[in-house]
Write a protein that holds these residues in place. Sequence first.
Motif, short mmCIF file in Angstrom:
data_model
loop_
_atom_site.label_atom_id
_atom_site.label_comp_id
_atom_site.label_asym_id
_atom_site.label_seq_id
_atom_site.Cartn_x
_atom_site.Cartn_y
_atom_site.Cartn_z
N THR A 10 0.86 -1.19 0.00
CA THR A 10 0.00 0.00 0.00
C THR A 10 0.89 1.25 0.00
N GLY A 11 0.32 2.35 -0.46
CA GLY A 11 1.15 3.56 -0.58
C GLY A 11 2.22 3.36 -1.63
N ALA A 12 1.88 2.58 -2.66
CA ALA A 12 2.88 2.12 -3.63
C ALA A 12 3.46 3.23 -4.48
N ALA A 13 2.77 4.37 -4.57
CA ALA A 13 3.32 5.49 -5.36
C ALA A 13 4.12 6.46 -4.49
N GLY A 14 4.28 6.15 -3.22
CA GLY A 14 5.03 7.03 -2.32
C GLY A 14 6.52 6.77 -2.40
N GLN A 15 7.29 7.49 -1.58
CA GLN A 15 8.75 7.38 -1.71
C GLN A 15 9.29 6.04 -1.19
N ILE A 16 8.72 5.49 -0.12
CA ILE A 16 9.18 4.15 0.31
C ILE A 16 8.76 3.11 -0.75
N GLY A 17 7.52 3.24 -1.24
CA GLY A 17 7.07 2.34 -2.30
C GLY A 17 8.04 2.32 -3.47
N TYR A 18 8.51 3.50 -3.86
CA TYR A 18 9.41 3.61 -5.01
C TYR A 18 10.74 2.90 -4.76
N LEU A 86 2.06 -2.69 4.59
CA LEU A 86 1.15 -1.55 4.73
C LEU A 86 1.99 -0.29 4.96
N VAL A 87 2.28 0.39 3.87
CA VAL A 87 3.19 1.55 3.90
C VAL A 87 2.42 2.86 3.89
N GLY A 88 1.35 2.93 3.10
CA GLY A 88 0.58 4.17 2.96
C GLY A 88 -0.08 4.55 4.27
N ALA A 89 0.07 5.81 4.64
CA ALA A 89 -0.51 6.28 5.90
C ALA A 89 -0.78 7.76 5.77
N MET A 90 -1.53 8.28 6.71
CA MET A 90 -1.83 9.72 6.74
C MET A 90 -0.66 10.44 7.39
N PRO A 132 1.68 6.01 12.93
CA PRO A 132 2.42 5.33 14.01
C PRO A 132 2.29 3.80 13.88
N ALA A 133 3.40 3.15 13.48
CA ALA A 133 3.33 1.78 12.95
C ALA A 133 2.75 0.78 13.94
N ASN A 134 3.18 0.84 15.21
CA ASN A 134 2.73 -0.20 16.16
C ASN A 134 1.22 -0.13 16.36
N ARG A 157 12.54 -2.76 12.46
CA ARG A 157 13.79 -3.27 11.89
C ARG A 157 14.72 -2.14 11.43
N LEU A 158 14.13 -1.02 11.01
CA LEU A 158 15.01 0.09 10.62
C LEU A 158 15.79 0.58 11.84
N ASP A 159 15.12 0.64 12.98
CA ASP A 159 15.80 1.05 14.23
C ASP A 159 16.88 0.03 14.59
N ASN A 186 8.09 0.64 21.08
CA ASN A 186 7.43 1.42 20.03
C ASN A 186 8.44 1.92 18.99
N HIS A 187 8.04 1.99 17.74
CA HIS A 187 8.85 2.69 16.73
C HIS A 187 8.58 4.18 16.88
N SER A 188 9.25 4.76 17.87
CA SER A 188 9.06 6.18 18.18
C SER A 188 10.26 6.58 19.02
P1 NAX Z 1 4.83 9.18 1.12
O1 NAX Z 1 3.95 10.30 1.55
O2 NAX Z 1 5.91 9.42 0.11
O3 NAX Z 1 3.91 8.01 0.52
C1 NAX Z 1 2.77 7.55 1.15
C2 NAX Z 1 1.84 7.05 0.07
O4 NAX Z 1 0.72 6.44 0.71
C3 NAX Z 1 1.28 8.16 -0.82
O5 NAX Z 1 1.52 7.83 -2.19
C4 NAX Z 1 -0.20 8.17 -0.49
O6 NAX Z 1 -1.01 8.49 -1.62
C5 NAX Z 1 -0.42 6.73 -0.04
N1 NAX Z 1 -1.59 6.52 0.79
C6 NAX Z 1 -2.14 7.36 1.72
N2 NAX Z 1 -3.25 6.82 2.23
C7 NAX Z 1 -3.41 5.61 1.64
C8 NAX Z 1 -4.40 4.59 1.73
N3 NAX Z 1 -5.47 4.73 2.54
N4 NAX Z 1 -4.26 3.50 0.97
C9 NAX Z 1 -3.23 3.37 0.13
N5 NAX Z 1 -2.26 4.31 -0.02
C10 NAX Z 1 -2.36 5.41 0.72
O7 NAX Z 1 5.40 8.53 2.44
P2 NAX Z 1 6.65 7.56 2.64
O8 NAX Z 1 7.88 8.35 2.81
O9 NAX Z 1 6.60 6.51 1.59
O10 NAX Z 1 6.32 6.95 4.09
C11 NAX Z 1 5.22 6.08 4.29
C12 NAX Z 1 5.00 5.86 5.77
O11 NAX Z 1 6.13 5.20 6.35
C13 NAX Z 1 4.83 7.14 6.60
O12 NAX Z 1 3.75 6.93 7.49
C14 NAX Z 1 6.12 7.23 7.36
O13 NAX Z 1 5.96 7.95 8.57
C15 NAX Z 1 6.43 5.79 7.60
N6 NAX Z 1 7.81 5.43 7.98
C16 NAX Z 1 7.97 4.41 8.85
C17 NAX Z 1 9.22 3.95 9.24
C18 NAX Z 1 9.35 2.81 10.20
O14 NAX Z 1 10.48 2.51 10.56
N7 NAX Z 1 8.31 2.14 10.66
C19 NAX Z 1 10.44 4.62 8.75
C20 NAX Z 1 10.23 5.41 7.50
C21 NAX Z 1 8.94 6.16 7.40
O15 NAX Z 1 9.07 7.36 8.10
#
Ligand code: NAX
Length: 326
Positions: A10-18, A86-90, A132-134, A157-159, A186-188
Amino acid sequence: MKQPVKIAVTGAAGQIGYALLFRIAAGDMLGPDQPVDLHLLEITPALDALKGVVMELNDCAFPLLNNIVATDNADEAFKDVDFAYLVGAMPRKQGMERKDLLSANGGIFGPQGKAINDNAKRDVKVLVVGNPANTNALIAQSAAPDLDPKCFTAMVRLDHNRAMSQLAEKTGTHNTDVKKVIIWGNHSATQYPDLHHTTVAGAPALSKVDQAWYSDTFIPDVQQRGAAIIKARGASSAASAASAAIDHMRDWALGTPEGEWVSMGIPADGSYGIEPGVIYGYPVTCKDGKYEIVQGLDINEFSRARMDATEKELREEREAVADLLG
Ligand code: NAX
């Protein structure tokens, strides 16, 4: 050739997705003989950007990439998947309280948890990266009553990797010399990077560094590394987050090396005095696609106080989203 496995992101077009998709498709997650189907989920306004990512994935002509589904429909995205990132988040917006952030994300991770419950394989491996991942993982898990709660994990795992790298740098060794780091909780910024059981080239880590460096430099630096990356790069960690996500899933699926462990955010089960109800970072070993908490480690007062502090924060996060938990 093996049958393709289905992997949702999820969030596949975001920067982590890329940073993530191309490495999965190249075989970095499950090895060079495992074909993959990618199921990419985005919100509707990001579907055009996602189309561009799909074009690039196709342009790589990856031998292991069998099929791509790109959609804004969660049921379609999670259909029969073996793995879900599950990467996409608000993101946190200016002036947003932590509680508002938590409930905004509840509106994403609740429905996604339900869609996973209704569509994914029964032994699906879910990794929540989006912050907030947890607590997002807890919300998703509670929306999936038909699945084993252990299917839902959060990324610390990043931590863990950051801690290994910083300790290696300090001791003039390579990160492969560093074993048995733990990220508790927590990842915080309350996470507790514990070196009491860590070895560096076979010797206890804490015999190689002084206590002041450990408590006053190392712990805060690991806790604050995300903020330091944002300051330096002008954007949050992406390639390193993607790499850690791949490490997490690979080790869960394929196992951890004998005598080593990794840190995963998993449902607390009472181990080390952390009662159920939160997703907490623990040291785990993985075998045959399952993880188990490393038991029997001595916890001194220094560690206990920090493990309790990060648990307290997770309980407060839980409280803030109590109405979203089934
Ligand atoms: P981006 O804002 O580049 O990308 C997020 C993508 O998610 C966007 O393309 C957006 O359209 C999409 N999205 C939003 N709501 C969605 C939904 N309901 N369904 C599907 N897609 C949705 O963020 P990015 O840098 O990729 O980071 C993603 C998340 O990872 C953020 O919440 C960020 O805080 C978190 N992180 C977690 C880390 C960890 O160690 N657990 C470290 C890195 C990162 O900060």
